[in-house]
Design a protein around this motif. Structure first.
Motif, mmCIF file in Angstrom:
data_model
loop_
_atom_site.group_PDB
_atom_site.id
_atom_site.type_symbol
_atom_site.label_atom_id
_atom_site.label_comp_id
_atom_site.label_asym_id
_atom_site.label_seq_id
_atom_site.Cartn_x
_atom_site.Cartn_y
_atom_site.Cartn_z
ATOM 1 N N THR A 77 0.873 -1.121 0.038
ATOM 2 C CA THR A 77 -0.124 -0.030 0.068
ATOM 3 C C THR A 77 1.024 1.272 0.035
ATOM 4 O O THR A 77 1.743 1.470 0.745
ATOM 5 N N LEU A 78 0.514 2.330 -0.628
ATOM 6 C CA LEU A 78 1.211 3.530 -0.951
ATOM 7 C C LEU A 78 0.984 4.072 0.429
ATOM 8 O O LEU A 78 1.783 5.088 0.947
ATOM 9 N N LYS A 79 -0.015 4.088 1.134
ATOM 10 C CA LYS A 79 -0.318 4.463 2.795
ATOM 11 C C LYS A 79 0.968 4.213 3.525
ATOM 12 O O LYS A 79 1.491 5.016 4.254
ATOM 13 N N THR A 80 1.551 3.032 3.367
ATOM 14 C CA THR A 80 2.524 2.549 4.124
ATOM 15 C C THR A 80 3.961 3.309 3.761
ATOM 16 O O THR A 80 4.766 3.729 4.626
ATOM 17 N N VAL A 81 4.014 3.265 2.457
ATOM 18 C CA VAL A 81 5.206 4.125 1.922
ATOM 19 C C VAL A 81 5.295 5.277 2.377
ATOM 20 O O VAL A 81 6.278 5.798 2.747
ATOM 21 N N TYR A 82 4.085 5.957 2.301
ATOM 22 C CA TYR A 82 4.201 7.679 2.549
ATOM 23 C C TYR A 82 4.331 7.548 4.244
ATOM 24 O O TYR A 82 5.225 8.343 4.522
ATOM 25 N N SER A 83 3.654 6.961 4.913
ATOM 26 C CA SER A 83 4.000 7.035 6.547
ATOM 27 C C SER A 83 5.373 6.796 6.855
ATOM 28 O O SER A 83 5.947 7.526 7.770
ATOM 29 N N PHE A 121 -0.636 5.587 20.166
ATOM 30 C CA PHE A 121 -1.708 6.420 19.616
ATOM 31 C C PHE A 121 -1.722 6.496 18.077
ATOM 32 O O PHE A 121 -2.712 6.488 17.384
ATOM 33 N N GLY A 122 -0.282 7.006 17.896
ATOM 34 C CA GLY A 122 -0.265 7.079 16.080
ATOM 35 C C GLY A 122 -0.282 5.944 15.622
ATOM 36 O O GLY A 122 -1.076 5.811 14.460
ATOM 37 N N SER A 123 -0.002 5.020 15.967
ATOM 38 C CA SER A 123 0.076 3.626 15.218
ATOM 39 C C SER A 123 -1.259 2.992 15.357
ATOM 40 O O SER A 123 -1.844 2.375 14.368
ATOM 41 N N ALA A 124 -2.200 3.240 16.505
ATOM 42 C CA ALA A 124 -3.565 2.673 16.294
ATOM 43 C C ALA A 124 -4.255 3.444 15.336
ATOM 44 O O ALA A 124 -5.248 3.138 14.726
ATOM 45 N N LEU A 125 -4.054 4.782 15.250
ATOM 46 C CA LEU A 125 -5.053 5.780 14.197
ATOM 47 C C LEU A 125 -4.645 5.040 12.957
ATOM 48 O O LEU A 125 -5.330 5.045 12.095
ATOM 49 N N LEU A 126 -3.315 4.813 12.545
ATOM 50 C CA LEU A 126 -2.948 4.154 11.369
ATOM 51 C C LEU A 126 -3.345 2.839 10.903
ATOM 52 O O LEU A 126 -4.017 2.582 10.040
ATOM 53 N N PHE A 127 -3.494 1.750 11.936
ATOM 54 C CA PHE A 127 -4.008 0.594 11.776
ATOM 55 C C PHE A 127 -5.328 0.802 11.690
ATOM 56 O O PHE A 127 -6.101 -0.198 10.965
ATOM 57 N N ASN A 128 -6.206 1.793 12.372
ATOM 58 C CA ASN A 128 -7.639 1.773 12.179
ATOM 59 C C ASN A 128 -8.176 2.057 10.704
ATOM 60 O O ASN A 128 -9.407 2.155 10.230
ATOM 61 N N ILE A 129 -7.154 2.846 9.908
ATOM 62 C CA ILE A 129 -7.219 3.134 8.421
ATOM 63 C C ILE A 129 -6.725 2.247 7.622
ATOM 64 O O ILE A 129 -6.404 2.717 6.505
ATOM 65 N N ASP A 130 -6.294 1.001 8.224
ATOM 66 C CA ASP A 130 -5.555 0.112 7.193
ATOM 67 C C ASP A 130 -4.385 0.540 6.653
ATOM 68 O O ASP A 130 -3.814 0.344 5.501
ATOM 69 N N ALA A 131 -3.755 1.257 7.585
ATOM 70 C CA ALA A 131 -2.179 1.689 7.062
ATOM 71 C C ALA A 131 -1.218 1.622 8.211
ATOM 72 O O ALA A 131 -1.673 0.880 9.318
ATOM 73 N N SER A 132 -0.042 1.721 8.132
ATOM 74 C CA SER A 132 1.018 1.563 9.124
ATOM 75 C C SER A 132 2.287 2.448 8.825
ATOM 76 O O SER A 132 2.453 2.802 7.833
ATOM 77 N N SER A 133 3.269 2.171 9.831
ATOM 78 C CA SER A 133 4.364 3.197 9.590
ATOM 79 C C SER A 133 5.466 2.528 9.003
ATOM 80 O O SER A 133 6.539 2.840 9.068
ATOM 81 N N GLY A 134 5.276 1.139 8.531
ATOM 82 C CA GLY A 134 6.324 0.427 7.861
ATOM 83 C C GLY A 134 6.985 -0.360 8.839
ATOM 84 O O GLY A 134 6.545 -1.090 9.556
ATOM 85 N N GLY A 135 8.446 -0.376 8.556
ATOM 86 C CA GLY A 135 9.226 -1.234 9.436
ATOM 87 C C GLY A 135 8.922 -2.650 9.669
ATOM 88 O O GLY A 135 8.587 -3.302 8.349
ATOM 89 N N THR A 136 8.709 -3.094 10.737
ATOM 90 C CA THR A 136 8.604 -4.670 10.767
ATOM 91 C C THR A 136 7.138 -5.214 10.301
ATOM 92 O O THR A 136 7.118 -6.187 10.202
ATOM 93 N N ASP A 137 6.330 -4.095 10.120
ATOM 94 C CA ASP A 137 4.857 -4.501 9.512
ATOM 95 C C ASP A 137 5.268 -5.049 8.059
ATOM 96 O O ASP A 137 4.341 -5.853 7.783
ATOM 97 N N ILE A 138 5.985 -4.418 7.387
ATOM 98 C CA ILE A 138 6.574 -4.921 6.091
ATOM 99 C C ILE A 138 6.937 -6.382 6.030
ATOM 100 O O ILE A 138 6.449 -7.184 5.438
ATOM 101 N N VAL A 139 7.740 -6.679 7.164
ATOM 102 C CA VAL A 139 8.222 -7.994 7.128
ATOM 103 C C VAL A 139 6.926 -8.878 7.324
ATOM 104 O O VAL A 139 6.730 -10.227 6.889
ATOM 105 N N ALA A 140 5.968 -8.312 8.332
ATOM 106 C CA ALA A 140 4.721 -9.082 8.512
ATOM 107 C C ALA A 140 3.927 -9.355 7.186
ATOM 108 O O ALA A 140 3.560 -10.477 7.144
ATOM 109 N N LEU A 141 4.094 -8.628 6.195
ATOM 110 C CA LEU A 141 3.100 -8.702 5.238
ATOM 111 C C LEU A 141 4.012 -9.655 4.088
ATOM 112 O O LEU A 141 3.234 -10.434 3.515
#
Length: 281
Positions: A77-83, A121-141
């Motif tokens: 997702t572009l959202k993850t790239v942007y964040s 708080f920031g991560s929760a807001l991101l997860f709530n709109i199906d986004a993330s700040s990248g990092g280890t979330d990319i490994v999870a994907l």
């Protein structure tokens, strides 16, 4: 409308990411807290190499983004790239604009609270709109796409290993604070997400549902379901109005029912898992 929705989403992503930036740069980095994720790895590598944590974070996130594009492709997702790029860019910029040589306060526990709470708080807001700040979330994907392993458990163990490394790189106090941060992080994120999504589910037993339904539809701009019911004791014919509302709307409906149908029997429950139009699609 679509452009407006996208603009609103990216404004929220920016706002959420800046919360993470403040928590990581001003509270996590200067105290050497290492409770998982790319920022945790960055603290450790920044201590044992000439690179600053912000620079390490930028390098690792760029590498992970490249891996994401290679292994995930269009699903990335572009959202993850942007964040991710916003987070890394802001951390690197702050190191040049406002370098920190020591923690903001002389109270490590206070710093730990903000180091956990703001990114959570920031991560929760991101997860709530199906986004993330990248990092280890990319490994999870990537793991999700190419393996059948338990991703949540794998990421938890990776966070544990990153946190344990603090015992070898930093003093015991910093390592113990990092361990406490790891235990608090997941609980904080879950609680924030639940609080954001919290809604009220109404069961209203009444004799005149039309007035209540008109108010729900015309004033609150929601909908409801009306069921026929029969009292077990009185055998009187009644109706049950079922509806789900956001918290401010719930307060309005409760007041309205007590005014127009004072004899109505109202059951109100908390819920954070509502799937359907007007809530989670």
């Amino acid at each position: 409308m679509k452009i407006k929705k996208i603009a609103k989403e990216y404004a929220l992503i920016t706002f959420s990411t800046l919360f993470i930036v403040v928590g990581v740069y001003f509270f996590k980095f200067p105290n050497n807290f290492t409770f998982g994720g790319v920022t945790g790895i960055s603290v450790v590598i920044g201590r044992i190499t000439p690179f600053t944590p912000g620079t390490v974070n930028l390098i690792l996130n760029v590498l992970l983004l490249i891996l994401g594009f290679i292994f995930i492709g269009k699903g990335f997702t572009l959202k993850t790239v942007y964040s991710s790029m916003l987070l890394s860019g802001c951390l690197s910029a702050l190191e040049k604009i406002y370098p920190l040589r020591q923690p903001l306060t002389d109270q490590p526990m206070l710093d730990l609270v903000f180091a956990v709470a703001l990114p959570a708080f920031g991560s929760a807001l991101l997860f709530n709109i199906d986004a993330s700040s990248g990092g280890t979330d990319i490994v999870a994907l990537i793991l999700k796409k190419y393996s059948t392993c338990d991703i949540g458990r794998a990421l938890f163990f990776s966070d544990v290993l990153i946190t344990l490394s603090a015992f070898f790189v930093f003093d015991i106090k910093t390592a113990l604070f990092s361990t406490l941060g790891l235990l608090s992080k997941s609980l904080a994120i879950d609680n924030v997400i639940e609080s954001i999504n919290l809604a009220k589910y109404f069961n209203v037993v009444c004799s005149n549902p039309n007035t209540i339904c008109d108010y729900i539809v015309n004033e609150l701009h929601r909908s409801a379901t009306v069921l026929d019911a029969k009292g077990a004791y009185s055998h009187k014919h009644n109706y049950v109005v079922l509806t789900a509302l956001r918290r401010p709307q719930a307060v309005q409906l409760r007041r309205y029912i007590k005014r127009v149908e004072p004899e109505a029997f109202i059951l109100i429950s908390n819920t954070s898992e509502i799937i359907g139009k007007g809530f989670h699609e």
